[in-house]
Design a protein around this motif. Structure first.
Motif, PDB file in Angstrom:
ATOM      1  N   ASP A 118       0.615  -1.352   0.112  1.00 14.42           N
ATOM      2  CA  ASP A 118      -0.039   0.008   0.439  1.00 14.42           C
ATOM      3  C   ASP A 118       0.956   1.318   0.139  1.00 14.42           C
ATOM      4  OD1 ASP A 118       0.791  -0.279   2.230  1.00 14.42           O
ATOM      5  OD2 ASP A 118      -1.041  -0.148   3.326  1.00 14.42           O
ATOM      6  N   TYR A 119       1.504   1.256   0.309  1.00 13.63           N
ATOM      7  CA  TYR A 119       2.949   2.392   0.421  1.00 13.63           C
ATOM      8  C   TYR A 119       4.047   2.406  -0.441  1.00 13.63           C
ATOM      9  CZ  TYR A 119       6.100  -1.216   2.216  1.00 13.63           C
ATOM     10  OH  TYR A 119       7.058  -2.307   1.591  1.00 13.63           O
ATOM     11  N   GLY A 120       4.003   1.357  -1.613  1.00  7.90           N
ATOM     12  CA  GLY A 120       4.693   1.466  -2.363  1.00  7.90           C
ATOM     13  C   GLY A 120       4.966   0.326  -3.199  1.00  7.90           C
ATOM     14  N   ILE A 121       6.247  -0.637  -3.281  1.00  7.59           N
ATOM     15  CA  ILE A 121       6.380  -2.091  -3.350  1.00  7.59           C
ATOM     16  C   ILE A 121       7.596  -2.079  -2.051  1.00  7.59           C
ATOM     17  CG2 ILE A 121       5.613  -2.008  -5.600  1.00  7.59           C
ATOM     18  CD1 ILE A 121       8.910  -1.716  -6.765  1.00  7.59           C
ATOM     19  N   ARG A 122       7.533  -3.139  -2.189  1.00 11.46           N
ATOM     20  CA  ARG A 122       9.143  -4.263  -1.944  1.00 11.46           C
ATOM     21  C   ARG A 122       9.356  -5.173  -2.289  1.00 11.46           C
ATOM     22  NH1 ARG A 122       9.991  -6.801   3.919  1.00 11.46           N
ATOM     23  NH2 ARG A 122      10.855  -4.806   4.468  1.00 11.46           N
ATOM     24  N   VAL A 123      10.660  -5.353  -2.802  1.00 14.65           N
ATOM     25  CA  VAL A 123      12.073  -6.270  -3.745  1.00 14.65           C
ATOM     26  C   VAL A 123      12.333  -7.201  -2.529  1.00 14.65           C
ATOM     27  CG1 VAL A 123      13.170  -6.100  -5.213  1.00 14.65           C
ATOM     28  CG2 VAL A 123      11.188  -4.208  -4.845  1.00 14.65           C
ATOM     29  N   ARG A 124      12.895  -7.957  -2.458  1.00  9.53           N
ATOM     30  CA  ARG A 124      13.556  -8.883  -2.440  1.00  9.53           C
ATOM     31  C   ARG A 124      14.513  -9.596  -3.294  1.00  9.53           C
ATOM     32  NH1 ARG A 124       8.905 -10.778   0.556  1.00  9.53           N
ATOM     33  NH2 ARG A 124       8.729  -9.909   2.754  1.00  9.53           N
ATOM     34  N   GLY A 125      16.100  -9.347  -3.001  1.00  7.59           N
ATOM     35  CA  GLY A 125      17.172 -10.011  -3.759  1.00  7.59           C
ATOM     36  C   GLY A 125      18.585 -10.519  -3.453  1.00  7.59           C
ATOM     37  N   LEU A 126      19.421 -11.070  -4.070  1.00  7.67           N
ATOM     38  CA  LEU A 126      20.287 -11.624  -3.754  1.00  7.67           C
ATOM     39  C   LEU A 126      21.430 -11.110  -4.404  1.00  7.67           C
ATOM     40  CD1 LEU A 126      19.896 -15.447  -2.529  1.00  7.67           C
ATOM     41  CD2 LEU A 126      20.529 -13.249  -0.519  1.00  7.67           C
ATOM     42  N   LEU A 127      22.412 -10.595  -4.540  1.00 10.44           N
ATOM     43  CA  LEU A 127      23.439 -10.158  -5.477  1.00 10.44           C
ATOM     44  C   LEU A 127      24.924 -10.250  -4.266  1.00 10.44           C
ATOM     45  CD1 LEU A 127      23.916  -7.924  -7.731  1.00 10.44           C
ATOM     46  CD2 LEU A 127      24.285  -6.359  -6.975  1.00 10.44           C
ATOM     47  N   GLY A 128      25.262 -10.955  -5.172  1.00 13.62           N
ATOM     48  CA  GLY A 128      26.892 -11.463  -5.227  1.00 13.62           C
ATOM     49  C   GLY A 128      28.212  -9.951  -5.069  1.00 13.62           C
ATOM     50  N   VAL A 129      28.536  -9.647  -4.350  1.00 12.10           N
ATOM     51  CA  VAL A 129      29.251  -8.450  -4.985  1.00 12.10           C
ATOM     52  C   VAL A 129      30.249  -8.763  -4.470  1.00 12.10           C
ATOM     53  CG1 VAL A 129      27.125  -6.839  -4.158  1.00 12.10           C
ATOM     54  CG2 VAL A 129      28.867  -7.395  -3.300  1.00 12.10           C
ATOM     55  N   VAL A 130      31.558  -7.654  -5.031  1.00  6.97           N
ATOM     56  CA  VAL A 130      32.901  -7.560  -4.887  1.00  6.97           C
ATOM     57  C   VAL A 130      33.302  -6.448  -3.273  1.00  6.97           C
ATOM     58  CG1 VAL A 130      35.081  -6.376  -5.144  1.00  6.97           C
ATOM     59  CG2 VAL A 130      34.201  -7.009  -6.827  1.00  6.97           C
ATOM     60  N   ASN A 131      34.626  -7.201  -2.255  1.00 10.55           N
ATOM     61  CA  ASN A 131      33.966  -6.722  -1.318  1.00 10.55           C
ATOM     62  C   ASN A 131      35.536  -5.947  -1.187  1.00 10.55           C
ATOM     63  OD1 ASN A 131      33.094  -6.157   1.438  1.00 10.55           O
ATOM     64  ND2 ASN A 131      34.778  -8.008   2.252  1.00 10.55           N
ATOM     65  N   PRO A 132      35.417  -4.914  -1.325  1.00 11.22           N
ATOM     66  CA  PRO A 132      37.470  -4.379  -1.127  1.00 11.22           C
ATOM     67  C   PRO A 132      37.319  -4.100   0.045  1.00 11.22           C
ATOM     68  CG  PRO A 132      35.202  -2.620  -1.725  1.00 11.22           C
ATOM     69  CD  PRO A 132      35.142  -3.788  -1.544  1.00 11.22           C
ATOM     70  N   GLU A 133      38.875  -3.937   0.116  1.00 10.51           N
ATOM     71  CA  GLU A 133      39.783  -3.912   1.500  1.00 10.51           C
ATOM     72  C   GLU A 133      38.869  -3.204   2.029  1.00 10.51           C
ATOM     73  OE1 GLU A 133      43.903  -3.459   0.409  1.00 10.51           O
ATOM     74  OE2 GLU A 133      43.882  -2.612   2.964  1.00 10.51           O
ATOM     75  N   GLN A 134      38.760  -1.285   2.172  1.00  7.40           N
ATOM     76  CA  GLN A 134      37.877  -0.677   2.825  1.00  7.40           C
ATOM     77  C   GLN A 134      36.568  -0.868   3.078  1.00  7.40           C
ATOM     78  OE1 GLN A 134      36.760   2.802   0.923  1.00  7.40           O
ATOM     79  NE2 GLN A 134      36.485   4.052   1.762  1.00  7.40           N
ATOM     80  N   GLN A 135      35.489  -2.168   2.505  1.00  5.52           N
ATOM     81  CA  GLN A 135      34.928  -2.459   3.482  1.00  5.52           C
ATOM     82  C   GLN A 135      34.827  -3.361   3.368  1.00  5.52           C
ATOM     83  OE1 GLN A 135      32.268  -1.028   2.990  1.00  5.52           O
ATOM     84  NE2 GLN A 135      30.394  -2.077   2.138  1.00  5.52           N
ATOM     85  N   GLN A 136      36.236  -4.413   3.768  1.00  6.32           N
ATOM     86  CA  GLN A 136      36.242  -5.629   4.606  1.00  6.32           C
ATOM     87  C   GLN A 136      36.510  -4.689   6.235  1.00  6.32           C
ATOM     88  OE1 GLN A 136      39.528  -7.856   2.828  1.00  6.32           O
ATOM     89  NE2 GLN A 136      38.955  -7.830   0.941  1.00  6.32           N
ATOM     90  N   LYS A 137      36.752  -4.217   6.594  1.00  6.58           N
ATOM     91  CA  LYS A 137      36.884  -3.719   7.281  1.00  6.58           C
ATOM     92  C   LYS A 137      36.249  -2.971   8.388  1.00  6.58           C
ATOM     93  CE  LYS A 137      39.761   0.063   6.933  1.00  6.58           C
ATOM     94  NZ  LYS A 137      40.378   1.192   7.057  1.00  6.58           N
ATOM     95  N   ASN A 138      35.134  -2.387   7.189  1.00  8.08           N
ATOM     96  CA  ASN A 138      33.820  -1.797   7.693  1.00  8.08           C
ATOM     97  C   ASN A 138      33.075  -2.830   7.997  1.00  8.08           C
ATOM     98  OD1 ASN A 138      34.704   1.209   7.448  1.00  8.08           O
ATOM     99  ND2 ASN A 138      33.735   1.116   5.507  1.00  8.08           N
ATOM    100  N   LEU A 139      32.740  -3.569   7.706  1.00  5.03           N
ATOM    101  CA  LEU A 139      32.662  -5.206   7.952  1.00  5.03           C
ATOM    102  C   LEU A 139      32.292  -6.099   8.305  1.00  5.03           C
ATOM    103  CD1 LEU A 139      30.861  -5.741   3.848  1.00  5.03           C
ATOM    104  CD2 LEU A 139      30.112  -3.953   5.435  1.00  5.03           C
ATOM    105  N   LYS A 140      33.481  -6.175   8.882  1.00  7.72           N
ATOM    106  CA  LYS A 140      34.358  -7.367   9.516  1.00  7.72           C
ATOM    107  C   LYS A 140      34.071  -8.369   9.203  1.00  7.72           C
ATOM    108  CE  LYS A 140      35.616  -3.868  12.781  1.00  7.72           C
ATOM    109  NZ  LYS A 140      35.900  -3.395  11.975  1.00  7.72           N
ATOM    110  N   MET A 141      34.841  -8.500   7.578  1.00  5.61           N
ATOM    111  CA  MET A 141      34.519  -9.456   6.752  1.00  5.61           C
ATOM    112  C   MET A 141      36.389  -9.889   5.454  1.00  5.61           C
ATOM    113  SD  MET A 141      30.237 -10.061   5.949  1.00  5.61           S
ATOM    114  CE  MET A 141      30.898 -10.290   3.905  1.00  5.61           C
ATOM    115  N   ASP A 142      37.323 -10.384   5.859  1.00  6.15           N
ATOM    116  CA  ASP A 142      38.035 -10.431   5.097  1.00  6.15           C
ATOM    117  C   ASP A 142      37.637 -10.621   3.762  1.00  6.15           C
ATOM    118  OD1 ASP A 142      38.355 -12.886   5.782  1.00  6.15           O
ATOM    119  OD2 ASP A 142      39.803 -12.753   7.741  1.00  6.15           O
TER     120      ASP A 142
END
Ligand code: FES
Ligand SMILES: [Fe+2]
Length: 357
Positions: A189-213
């Motif tokens: 009723d407010y718009g739309i809801r979308v669910r998805g799965l997406l493979g992404v690159v996890n660069p060095e800067q993000q590895q620190k932010n996400l705590k995932m190496d």
């Protein structure tokens, strides 16, 4: 579609300025072509009115706040949060201020650290971001800047899982994942809801932010489009970290939108400093900005005006729902010019024998 030409958009709430900014004095903002002055009233609540004095049209935002009233910089008339003139320095104390000494005032409230304004009778609530009420999450203000683009372009961009491979080449886009692994769309009723799965690159800067190496990861996405110009993009990483981007493209004019973005995360400042989160999201948004500012601000609602592919399904649905909204309110889509025929006739490049020299 030209947003300022469709009155129904005046019936939605938009974030216009950071609440914090009003402590320094009145602020101005243009919403759907309407010049606004924003200030804090006597109770410390935000107030909004047209930024034009009813006396000689001076901008009230150049004035100051006097005991919760906005004071015009030209002759000192003062207006309260309802827009009524409550003080005219040139009028004797025994005289009544005429009732027509007033400026239009607008609905105004505070949410998520921003002042939200609705120019007419609201037909939807401010988008609820439930996580902001939980102590497990923190809110980080990210971006507040004008983009030379239409809000709808940004809305569909965020739900377009084919663009990261080509646009987010320095951040998270993956050549190995040109399309999402899954994509489901639900009408709400407010718009739309979308669910998805997406493979992404996890660069060095993000590895620190996400705590995932790992050098790559998968984003589980829960995305809500709140009609007309707000997106809540919940990204869930395999380690349970949630990074929720909330973005409103507040319409300034047909060509320009104020990009207002904050994020909500279920980690702490000690784990990942806000400035590191902002730095990565800054790189991502600048990649989008460059492309989106190159698009046509007059977004056609009819599917026949642009070409589409499978991953555009959310965007096509957004356009369909906006078209239905206009229809429901008795409006006809206003465009820069009458829709042209989509493609010109192919040019015949063959050279006739007679024209050879
Ligand atoms: S123009 Fe505002 S008081 Fe005269
Ligand atoms: Fe993007």
């Amino acid at each position: 579609m030209l947003v300022t030409q469709q009155p129904v958009f005046r019936q939605f709430w938009y974030p216009v300025v950071l609440c914090e900014s009003l402590k320094a004095g009145p602020q101005s903002f243009e919403l759907l072509g309407e010049p606004l002055v924003l200030w804090l009233d006597g109770a410390g609540q935000p107030a909004a009115a047209r930024d034009r004095c009813c006396h000689r049209t001076a901008k009230l935002s150049l004035g100051c706040v006097d005991q919760g009233h906005i004071r015009c910089p030209y002759h000192g008339w003062q207006f309260d949060a309802t827009g009524a003139c409550v003080h005219v320095p040139q009028l004797g104390a025994d005289k009544t201020i005429p009732a027509n000494y007033r400026v239009p005032a607008y609905r105004c409230t505070e949410r998520y650290g921003y002042v939200w304004v609705c120019l007419a009778e609201p037909i939807a609530d401010i988008p609820p971001i439930d996580e902001t009420a939980s102590s497990d999450y923190r809110l980080i203000h990210e971006f507040y800047e004008p983009w030379q683009t239409a809000g709808l372009r940004v809305m569909e961009n965020e739900l377009d899982l084919a663009h990261p491979t080509f646009v987010h080449t320095a951040t998270f886009g993956s050549e190995e994942h040109p399309v999402p692994d899954s994509l489901e769309i639900e009408d709400t009723d407010y718009g739309i809801r979308v669910r998805g799965l997406l493979g992404v690159v996890n660069p060095e800067q993000q590895q620190k932010n996400l705590k995932m190496d790992a050098g790559g990861t998968v984003r589980t996405l829960e995305m809500d489009w709140f009609m007309p110009f707000t997106i809540k993009l919940k990204i869930i990483y395999p380690n349970g970290l949630e990074h929720i981007v909330v973005n409103t493209m507040t319409p300034i004019s047909d060509r320009v939108s104020q990009m207002v973005q904050f994020c909500v995360r279920n980690d702490t400042e000690a784990e990942t400093p806000a400035q590191d989160v902002i730095a990565f999201d800054r790189a991502v948004t600048l990649e989008d900005k460059q492309i989106l500012e190159s698009t046509d601000y007059d977004v056609p609602l009819s599917p026949s005006q642009e070409e589409h592919m499978l991953t555009d399904r959310p965007g096509v649905m957004i356009r369909k729902k906006v078209a239905a909204l206009l229809k429901q309110h008795g409006e006809v889509e206003q465009t820069r010019q009458p829709p042209a025929t989509k493609s010109p006739a192919p040019v015949n490049h063959s050279v006739s024998a007679g024209s050879r020299r």
